[in-house]
Design a protein around this motif. Structure first.
Motif, PDB file in Angstrom:
ATOM      1  N   GLY A   1       0.838  -1.193   0.000  1.00 43.62           N
ATOM      2  CA  GLY A   1       0.000   0.000   0.000  1.00 43.62           C
ATOM      3  C   GLY A   1       0.870   1.239   0.000  1.00 43.62           C
TER       4      GLY A   1
ATOM      5  N   GLY B   1       2.230   3.075   2.057  1.00 45.67           N
ATOM      6  CA  GLY B   1       3.390   3.175   2.941  1.00 45.67           C
ATOM      7  C   GLY B   1       4.675   2.668   2.310  1.00 45.67           C
TER       8      GLY B   1
ATOM      9  N   THR C   1       1.084   9.215   1.710  1.00 45.71           N
ATOM     10  CA  THR C   1       0.071   8.183   1.916  1.00 45.71           C
ATOM     11  C   THR C   1      -1.302   8.878   1.928  1.00 45.71           C
ATOM     12  OG1 THR C   1       0.218   8.378   4.306  1.00 45.71           O
ATOM     13  CG2 THR C   1       1.687   6.767   3.256  1.00 45.71           C
ATOM     14  N   PHE C   2      -2.356   8.114   2.159  1.00 43.49           N
ATOM     15  CA  PHE C   2      -3.708   8.683   2.122  1.00 43.49           C
ATOM     16  C   PHE C   2      -4.217   9.074   3.504  1.00 43.49           C
ATOM     17  CE2 PHE C   2      -3.294   6.035  -1.638  1.00 43.49           C
ATOM     18  CZ  PHE C   2      -3.717   6.906  -2.620  1.00 43.49           C
TER      19      PHE C   2
ATOM     20  N   GLN D   1      -1.770  -1.942  -4.127  1.00 42.74           N
ATOM     21  CA  GLN D   1      -2.907  -1.024  -4.188  1.00 42.74           C
ATOM     22  C   GLN D   1      -2.448   0.316  -4.754  1.00 42.74           C
ATOM     23  OE1 GLN D   1      -5.275  -1.285  -0.243  1.00 42.74           O
ATOM     24  NE2 GLN D   1      -3.300  -2.203   0.158  1.00 42.74           N
ATOM     25  N   ASN D   2      -1.130   0.461  -4.914  1.00 41.06           N
ATOM     26  CA  ASN D   2      -0.597   1.745  -5.374  1.00 41.06           C
ATOM     27  C   ASN D   2      -0.760   1.873  -6.880  1.00 41.06           C
ATOM     28  OD1 ASN D   2       0.134   2.012  -2.750  1.00 41.06           O
ATOM     29  ND2 ASN D   2       2.300   1.524  -3.080  1.00 41.06           N
TER      30      ASN D   2
ATOM     31  N   THR E   1       0.195  -0.725   4.370  1.00 42.50           N
ATOM     32  CA  THR E   1      -1.218  -0.457   4.096  1.00 42.50           C
ATOM     33  C   THR E   1      -1.997  -0.454   5.400  1.00 42.50           C
ATOM     34  OG1 THR E   1      -3.251  -1.250   3.047  1.00 42.50           O
ATOM     35  CG2 THR E   1      -1.563  -2.919   3.458  1.00 42.50           C
TER      36      THR E   1
ATOM     37  N   VAL F   1      -9.253  -0.361   3.185  1.00 38.11           N
ATOM     38  CA  VAL F   1     -10.038  -0.340   1.952  1.00 38.11           C
ATOM     39  C   VAL F   1     -10.286  -1.769   1.455  1.00 38.11           C
ATOM     40  CG1 VAL F   1      -9.991   0.388  -0.483  1.00 38.11           C
ATOM     41  CG2 VAL F   1      -9.319   1.971   1.304  1.00 38.11           C
TER      42      VAL F   1
ATOM     43  N   ASP G   1       4.695  -2.316   9.044  1.00 40.50           N
ATOM     44  CA  ASP G   1       4.034  -1.004   9.096  1.00 40.50           C
ATOM     45  C   ASP G   1       4.380  -0.389  10.461  1.00 40.50           C
ATOM     46  OD1 ASP G   1       1.154   0.154   7.539  1.00 40.50           O
ATOM     47  OD2 ASP G   1       1.860   1.078   9.404  1.00 40.50           O
TER      48      ASP G   1
ATOM     49  N   ALA H   1       2.687   1.707  12.137  1.00 40.30           N
ATOM     50  CA  ALA H   1       1.491   2.000  12.939  1.00 40.30           C
ATOM     51  C   ALA H   1       0.808   0.711  13.390  1.00 40.30           C
ATOM     52  CB  ALA H   1       0.513   2.832  12.116  1.00 40.30           C
TER      53      ALA H   1
ATOM     54  N   LEU I   1      -2.028  -2.002  13.602  1.00 35.84           N
ATOM     55  CA  LEU I   1      -2.949  -2.500  12.573  1.00 35.84           C
ATOM     56  C   LEU I   1      -3.954  -3.435  13.226  1.00 35.84           C
ATOM     57  CD1 LEU I   1      -0.356  -3.531   9.810  1.00 35.84           C
ATOM     58  CD2 LEU I   1      -1.799  -1.480   9.778  1.00 35.84           C
TER      59      LEU I   1
ATOM     60  N   ALA J   1       8.920   0.686   5.968  1.00 35.07           N
ATOM     61  CA  ALA J   1       9.068  -0.356   4.950  1.00 35.07           C
ATOM     62  C   ALA J   1      10.534  -0.690   4.665  1.00 35.07           C
ATOM     63  CB  ALA J   1       8.360   0.084   3.667  1.00 35.07           C
TER      64      ALA J   1
HETATM   65  P1  OAD Z   1      -3.215   4.436   3.745  1.00 35.89           P
HETATM   66  O1  OAD Z   1      -2.809   5.874   3.653  1.00 35.89           O
HETATM   67  O2  OAD Z   1      -4.595   4.118   4.179  1.00 35.89           O
HETATM   68  O3  OAD Z   1      -2.238   3.673   4.731  1.00 35.89           O
HETATM   69  C1  OAD Z   1      -0.854   3.846   4.630  1.00 35.89           C
HETATM   70  C2  OAD Z   1      -0.167   2.939   5.623  1.00 35.89           C
HETATM   71  O4  OAD Z   1       1.226   3.108   5.437  1.00 35.89           O
HETATM   72  C3  OAD Z   1      -0.487   3.257   7.088  1.00 35.89           C
HETATM   73  O5  OAD Z   1      -0.790   2.055   7.788  1.00 35.89           O
HETATM   74  C4  OAD Z   1       0.823   3.872   7.599  1.00 35.89           C
HETATM   75  O6  OAD Z   1       1.082   3.571   8.963  1.00 35.89           O
HETATM   76  C5  OAD Z   1       1.833   3.186   6.714  1.00 35.89           C
HETATM   77  N1  OAD Z   1       3.095   3.896   6.538  1.00 35.89           N
HETATM   78  C6  OAD Z   1       3.351   5.222   6.581  1.00 35.89           C
HETATM   79  N2  OAD Z   1       4.658   5.457   6.351  1.00 35.89           N
HETATM   80  C7  OAD Z   1       5.234   4.252   6.160  1.00 35.89           C
HETATM   81  C8  OAD Z   1       6.560   3.812   5.877  1.00 35.89           C
HETATM   82  N3  OAD Z   1       7.582   4.667   5.738  1.00 35.89           N
HETATM   83  N4  OAD Z   1       6.773   2.488   5.741  1.00 35.89           N
HETATM   84  C9  OAD Z   1       5.760   1.588   5.876  1.00 35.89           C
HETATM   85  N5  OAD Z   1       4.500   1.944   6.130  1.00 35.89           N
HETATM   86  C10 OAD Z   1       4.240   3.258   6.283  1.00 35.89           C
HETATM   87  O7  OAD Z   1      -2.879   3.795   2.308  1.00 35.89           O
HETATM   88  P2  OAD Z   1      -3.385   2.403   1.697  1.00 35.89           P
HETATM   89  O8  OAD Z   1      -3.618   1.400   2.756  1.00 35.89           O
HETATM   90  O9  OAD Z   1      -2.480   2.079   0.592  1.00 35.89           O
HETATM   91  O10 OAD Z   1      -7.355   3.690  -3.093  1.00 35.89           O
HETATM   92  O11 OAD Z   1      -4.775   2.862   1.089  1.00 35.89           O
HETATM   93  C11 OAD Z   1      -5.525   1.939   0.373  1.00 35.89           C
HETATM   94  C12 OAD Z   1      -6.285   2.639  -0.715  1.00 35.89           C
HETATM   95  O12 OAD Z   1      -7.008   3.760  -0.174  1.00 35.89           O
HETATM   96  C13 OAD Z   1      -5.430   3.274  -1.786  1.00 35.89           C
HETATM   97  O13 OAD Z   1      -5.037   2.358  -2.780  1.00 35.89           O
HETATM   98  C14 OAD Z   1      -6.307   4.338  -2.353  1.00 35.89           C
HETATM   99  C15 OAD Z   1      -6.775   4.899  -1.040  1.00 35.89           C
HETATM  100  O14 OAD Z   1      -7.914   5.645  -1.030  1.00 35.89           O
HETATM  101  C16 OAD Z   1      -8.008   4.336  -4.059  1.00 35.89           C
HETATM  102  O15 OAD Z   1      -7.757   5.497  -4.356  1.00 35.89           O
HETATM  103  C17 OAD Z   1      -9.047   3.495  -4.717  1.00 35.89           C
END
Ligand code: OAD
Length: 241
Positions: free
Chosen positions: A21, A23, A32-33, A98-99, A183, A187, A207, A209, A211, A226
């Motif tokens: 995801g 992250g 990130t989102f 998911q990216n 991630t 989602v 991750d 954070a 989970l 990561a």
């Molecule tokens: P999120 O922004 O929901 O989650 C990002 C995750 O990355 C969180 O659990 C953070 O703790 C973690 N994170 C942050 N920095 C990091 C690092 N340096 N190393 C490792 N992890 C880290 O993003 P996704 O889970 O990818 O979909 O979101 C899923 C979907 O929601 C995306 O594909 C997008 C979004 O809305 C669509 O647009 C359809």
């Protein structure tokens, strides 16, 4: 030695599936989102990432993804993407991401399944089967498919079908190890992929954070970013630490 499950039975034919995801790309400089300062704090999902948004303000949607695409041309894969690609030398590695960025591929991963589409591609707004590579970073209003319809980003918006979910489920069902990197598992249907792993198959989440993993007794959480988390997992997998 880190306290993660014994993975000593894995060998060169073992299938390791990575579910990544936002992250995993954070250390490349891509937001990130849902973290503090994440994209969904700056933009409303409903204004830029739904079919309704596209219907009511396509210029804004186009601008949002054009910015993301422009940024993508300025960033590079990081240590996590590179380590995942490196593990192909030792295991049968599949990446489900998911990216919408292309950083896994640019790091050298050969098998990447894009669950939510690809930023570097456009699709016809009339026929989603018409998909094109984008030269540069911009889709302009007025750029059309071969049938004359406006081109839109080749991304899956909220409320749309996720056409790649079945192939993704098949991969996870065949996995000997599932690694979930960066991630929030917020989602669906992506987050539901963890349920498809066969009983007893180890699940490792990387991750920083907390989970929600209590549904998965076989899950182990490496609470690191990561880059460092993947480095530790690699050493463990290769029996070096
Ligand atoms: P999120 O922004 O929901 O989650 C990002 C995750 O990355 C969180 O659990 C953070 O703790 C973690 N994170 C942050 N920095 C990091 C690092 N340096 N190393 C490792 N992890 C880290 O993003 P996704 O889970 O990818 O979909 O979101 C899923 C979907 O929601 C995306 O594909 C997008 C979004 O809305 C669509 O647009 C359809």
């Amino acid at each position: 030695m880190i306290n993660i499950p014994d993975l000593g039975s894995l060998h060169s034919k073992s299938k390791i599936v990575f579910l990544s995801g936002a992250g995993v790309s954070a250390e490349s400089g891509i937001s990130t989102f849902r973290d503090n300062g994440g994209l969904w704090e700056q933009y409303s999902i409903y204004e830029v990432a739904t079919p309704e948004a596209w219907a009511s303000n396509p210029e804004l949607v186009q601008r949002f993804y054009n910015q993301r695409r422009k940024q993508l041309l300025e960033v590079e894969p990081n240590a996590a993407h590179l380590t995942i690609a490196e593990l192909q030398q030792h295991f049968d590695v599949e990446v489900i991401t998911q990216n919408v960025d292309d950083l896994h591929e640019r790091a050298g991963s050969g098998k990447v399944l894009y669950l939510h589409g690809e930023l570097r591609k456009s699709q016809s707004s009339a026929d989603p089967a018409l998909v094109y590579d984008i030269e540069g970073w911009e889709i302009k209003m007025g750029d059309c498919c071969e049938k004359g319809s406006q081109l839109r980003p080749h991304v899956v918006w909220f409320g749309e079908m996720v056409p790649m979910i079945e192939p993704a489920q098949e991969l996870v069902a065949q996995s000997d190890l599932l690694v979930v990197v960066g991630t929030s598992l917020n989602v669906y249907p992506a987050a539901g992929l963890l349920h498809v792993a066969r009983p007893g198959v180890p699940i490792i989440a990387i991750d920083p954070a907390e989970l929600e993993l209590h549904h998965f007794p076989a899950a182990f959480h490496i609470r690191e970013k990561a880059g460092t988390g993947m480095q530790k997992l690699k050493h463990h997998l290769l029996g070096k630490g």
